[in-house]
Design a protein around this motif. Sequence first.
Motif, short mmCIF file in Angstrom:
data_model
loop_
_atom_site.label_atom_id
_atom_site.label_comp_id
_atom_site.label_asym_id
_atom_site.label_seq_id
_atom_site.Cartn_x
_atom_site.Cartn_y
_atom_site.Cartn_z
N ASN A 214 0.82 -1.21 0.00
CA ASN A 214 0.00 0.00 0.00
C ASN A 214 0.86 1.27 0.00
N LYS A 215 2.18 1.07 -0.15
CA LYS A 215 3.13 2.18 -0.15
C LYS A 215 3.15 2.92 1.20
N ASN A 216 2.77 2.21 2.24
CA ASN A 216 2.85 2.79 3.59
C ASN A 216 4.15 2.35 4.25
N LEU A 217 4.73 3.24 4.99
CA LEU A 217 5.97 2.93 5.69
C LEU A 217 5.69 2.09 6.92
N ASN A 218 6.42 1.01 7.06
CA ASN A 218 6.34 0.15 8.24
C ASN A 218 7.65 0.24 8.99
N ASP A 219 7.53 0.62 10.24
CA ASP A 219 8.72 0.77 11.09
C ASP A 219 8.40 0.12 12.42
N ILE A 220 8.96 -1.08 12.64
CA ILE A 220 8.61 -1.81 13.85
C ILE A 220 9.84 -2.54 14.38
N LYS A 221 9.95 -2.62 15.68
CA LYS A 221 11.06 -3.30 16.34
C LYS A 221 10.54 -4.21 17.43
N ILE A 222 11.16 -5.39 17.51
CA ILE A 222 10.91 -6.30 18.63
C ILE A 222 12.24 -6.48 19.33
N LEU A 223 12.32 -6.07 20.57
CA LEU A 223 13.57 -6.10 21.33
C LEU A 223 13.40 -6.92 22.59
N LYS A 224 14.44 -7.67 22.93
CA LYS A 224 14.41 -8.47 24.14
C LYS A 224 15.24 -7.79 25.22
N LYS A 225 14.61 -7.55 26.38
CA LYS A 225 15.28 -6.95 27.52
C LYS A 225 14.92 -7.71 28.77
N ASN A 226 15.94 -8.25 29.44
CA ASN A 226 15.72 -8.99 30.69
C ASN A 226 14.68 -10.10 30.51
N ASN A 227 14.84 -10.87 29.44
CA ASN A 227 13.95 -12.00 29.13
C ASN A 227 12.50 -11.56 28.87
N LYS A 228 12.30 -10.28 28.61
CA LYS A 228 10.99 -9.77 28.24
C LYS A 228 11.11 -9.08 26.89
N TYR A 229 9.99 -9.05 26.16
CA TYR A 229 10.01 -8.45 24.83
C TYR A 229 9.23 -7.14 24.83
N VAL A 230 9.77 -6.22 24.04
CA VAL A 230 9.11 -4.93 23.83
C VAL A 230 8.89 -4.75 22.34
N ILE B 83 7.94 -2.09 19.60
CA ILE B 83 7.90 -0.64 19.41
C ILE B 83 7.69 -0.34 17.93
N SER B 84 6.82 0.63 17.65
CA SER B 84 6.60 1.00 16.26
C SER B 84 6.13 2.44 16.16
N LYS B 85 6.63 3.13 15.13
CA LYS B 85 6.10 4.45 14.80
C LYS B 85 4.94 4.33 13.83
N ASN B 86 5.13 3.46 12.84
CA ASN B 86 4.09 3.26 11.83
C ASN B 86 4.08 1.79 11.43
N PHE B 87 2.86 1.24 11.34
CA PHE B 87 2.74 -0.12 10.84
C PHE B 87 1.39 -0.27 10.15
N ASP B 88 1.45 -0.77 8.91
CA ASP B 88 0.22 -0.99 8.14
C ASP B 88 -0.25 -2.41 8.39
N GLY B 89 -1.34 -2.53 9.18
CA GLY B 89 -1.84 -3.85 9.54
C GLY B 89 -3.11 -4.23 8.82
N GLU B 90 -3.35 -3.64 7.65
CA GLU B 90 -4.59 -3.93 6.93
C GLU B 90 -4.71 -5.41 6.60
N THR B 91 -3.64 -5.97 6.09
CA THR B 91 -3.66 -7.40 5.75
C THR B 91 -3.87 -8.25 6.99
N LEU B 92 -3.24 -7.84 8.07
CA LEU B 92 -3.38 -8.57 9.34
C LEU B 92 -4.83 -8.54 9.83
N VAL B 93 -5.46 -7.36 9.71
CA VAL B 93 -6.86 -7.22 10.13
C VAL B 93 -7.77 -8.07 9.26
N LYS B 94 -7.54 -8.07 7.96
CA LYS B 94 -8.38 -8.86 7.05
C LYS B 94 -8.31 -10.34 7.39
N LYS B 95 -7.09 -10.83 7.65
CA LYS B 95 -6.94 -12.25 7.98
C LYS B 95 -7.60 -12.56 9.31
#
Length: 862
Positions: free
Chosen positions: A563-579, A581-593
């Motif tokens: 869709n020409k949308n910018l996706n900027d997402i990070k998955i980081l592990k800190k102290n055995n926990k995950y964070v 983080i995202s500024k922009n993420f196009d989840g249209e396909t995810l929502v449809k599914k």
Amino acid sequence: MRKYIFISFSLAIILLLLILFYLSFYGIKTNKFNNLINDQIKNLDKNLSLETKDVFLKLRLEDKSIKIHTSNPKIFLGKKFIDLSKIEVDLNLIKFLKNEKSIKKVEIVTEENSIKNLTDFINSYKFNLQQFIIFNQIDKGKAKITANIYFDQENQSNYEYKVTGEIKEARLNIFNKAVIKNINFNFDIEDQYFVFENINLKYDNIDFESKKTTIKKLENDFKVKGDLNSKKSIVKPNSISKLFNLNFDFIDQEELSLETNNNFSFNIDAERQVKNLNYKSYFVFDKIYINKKYQDLIFLRDGKIETEYSDKNLNIKIDSDYSFLNDSYNSQDDKKNIIINVKKNNKDNLSVESLLKNEKTKINSKELSKYFQIDKKFFKDQEIIFGSDNKVTFNIDKNAKVKHLKIKSNINFENLKIDYISRKLKKRIPNYKNHVLLNNNYLVLEYKNNKTQIKAKGKYSFNDKFDGYEINIINEKDKYDFESSIDLNNSLIFVKEIDYNKNKDSYSKIILKGNYIKNKDIKIDHALYSENKNTIAISNLILSKNYKVKDINSLELNYLNNNKNLNDIKILKKNNKYVLISKNFDGETLVKKLLDGDSNNSFLKVFSNLNSEITLNLYKFYTGNQSNLKNIKGKVIVKNNIIKSGKIDALLNGKNKFSLNLKTNSNNEKTTNLYIDRPSPFIKNYKFIKGFEEGSLSYDSIEKNGISKSKLKIYDFKVKEVPVLAKLLTLASLQGIADLLTGEGIRFDEFEMNYESSKSLTKIKEIYAIGPAISILMTGYIEKEKLTSLRGTLVPATTINKNIAKIPLIGELLVGKKSGDGVIGVSFKIKGPPKDLKTTVNPVKSLTPRFITRTLEKLKKN
């Protein structure tokens, strides 16, 4: 008187002179010296005896000696005898006349005798030739010898000797290990020093010759030194190994054509043992075959062998061309060369170093599979053209076991095909045809200390166009360390999960580094995919053997989706926990599914066994149709890959409430509660509904063992277009309502759907919708992508009110006393494949009790 005295003296002088002249030139025959000769022979050895015939005496005035000569005597040693040609004895004239020991020299010349008889005779002398092992090993042949014995004038018991002679057609049996035939040579023996010249002999059908070989007495040993050469002959390799007591087990025993030049020296001790062997040789051969237990691929041809053996140290250098045993692999244009260095130091193992080269060799890969582990599932037999520069070193112990194998190969090949059937790869790369073509590739292979390193660089293709690659693999036992860089310029790439596609002819690359333990985990230390400004980066990813994620430190995605949308997402592990983080993420396909009920889309399925807390912090999440969720905050607790609890809150389009709660109880029942204010961004993703506006949505579901029971409710909304509903209204001649549906839209007070899902089957227990203009009651089932079967009742709201009004007491209380005539409603059926639904409609005069009951329930609530 004086005259007579003078005449008498003169005659005496003349007579004496005549006698002396006669004795000097003609000599006289006499038997007086037979005993003298016999006595001297006895002095040499008491076991010797002489049989003589006539003995002649000559006077030699020039050296004041007497020469005694006898022809054709025989000399006996016990019952054995040797035929002699002559015996000559030189006597000191003065000492002879004084009756003193006067023998100066004895010369013995033999007839051509059997060598066996001669060695028995020679071995009885003071120089003790029984220690001379070569003579003792001669068992056939003939010899003619001249022996000169020089006596000490002061002590006749001391003497020196000089022996010359000729050996013809002799046979030498060396320690019963090797037989040398047709031996011919001249020899000269003086004071324990033996010289053999012009030697010709035959060993195992090889004609040898030697210019000079010497033997010298050194205290208790004999020192042998000489040369030995041969013209081109046919020979078996074990002939040489047997002669020098060397193990040439790595050479096959097939005959070869051989030409040699050799120099040697060794000692022979009193016990007939060969010591201090030194040997240098130069061999020229036509073909040598290697023992098949080591390899059965090539043989050597048109080569040379330089050998040096000294102090039990062996050095062999082979410089040769080579060919394949299978002649179909040989080509005149292909240059193939091999150099082999063989060393053995005293008691050490035999060490072998080989250097092998070839250019543009055509061969079937099945030959290489004999020496390298090749999985036939991935690498089927095929013709390949390759060149190589190889170095192989190894040791061979006393049990013929190969040890300390080292291999270094630089290989280049033109074309190679690797078969690999992979649905996962084909899913990502549509033009993949279950094989990879390699072209113009360069391969470096190193094997050392059970450690293998492979470096490969070249071009590859999934179809017709080629991209570059570099791979470095290190294998030690069951562990594989790998590092690679792969271009993907000419491949389409689809990653539907994140709505990303890469077109052909777009520059892209994958850089990968990690390791793999056989039948265990795959660890990706670092992975980077880049395409223009799009990047996907992974660090410290651990995958199980079935490619499930066991652990990951970070995942960063930065790309433009379809869709020409910018996706900027990070998955980081800190102290055995995950964070997350995202500024922009196009989840249209995810929502449809998600709305299509695609449970396989769950991100947890990629994990092997996740146990962690996941914190969400997303600024903007696009849901499609220019809608988004903002300020997404939440936390999800996952245990054993199951969401135990989770709460996510956000603002839909920056102002409307979005709330999702997840929980799994002790009975492993997963509960989902979703509430959305103004849910149109989600509803609009359903293709059969258009123009959805306003309202609020709540969704409740309980899932266990793959079966989910769900209830979906939507309040106070309207729709402008529902194709199936429009068709029903038209068929039912409810054109006014149908026009309203495609115009401003039909408002509903409430929509409720109760259903049960398992895998691809959805059972609709009830869909009920009620509004000012129309009400619907529906049941059925949907088998995903196969069959839809629905039936129900559709009734205009005015008809409902009339009929409910007829119900005594209750109807009057609910809707008053209004009445009217006409069709109450319609029943309908919808059935068929998803793209070919058949709809039937029948008018009905009365409503079903179920419809009335559901309507009353809704009216009561309102």
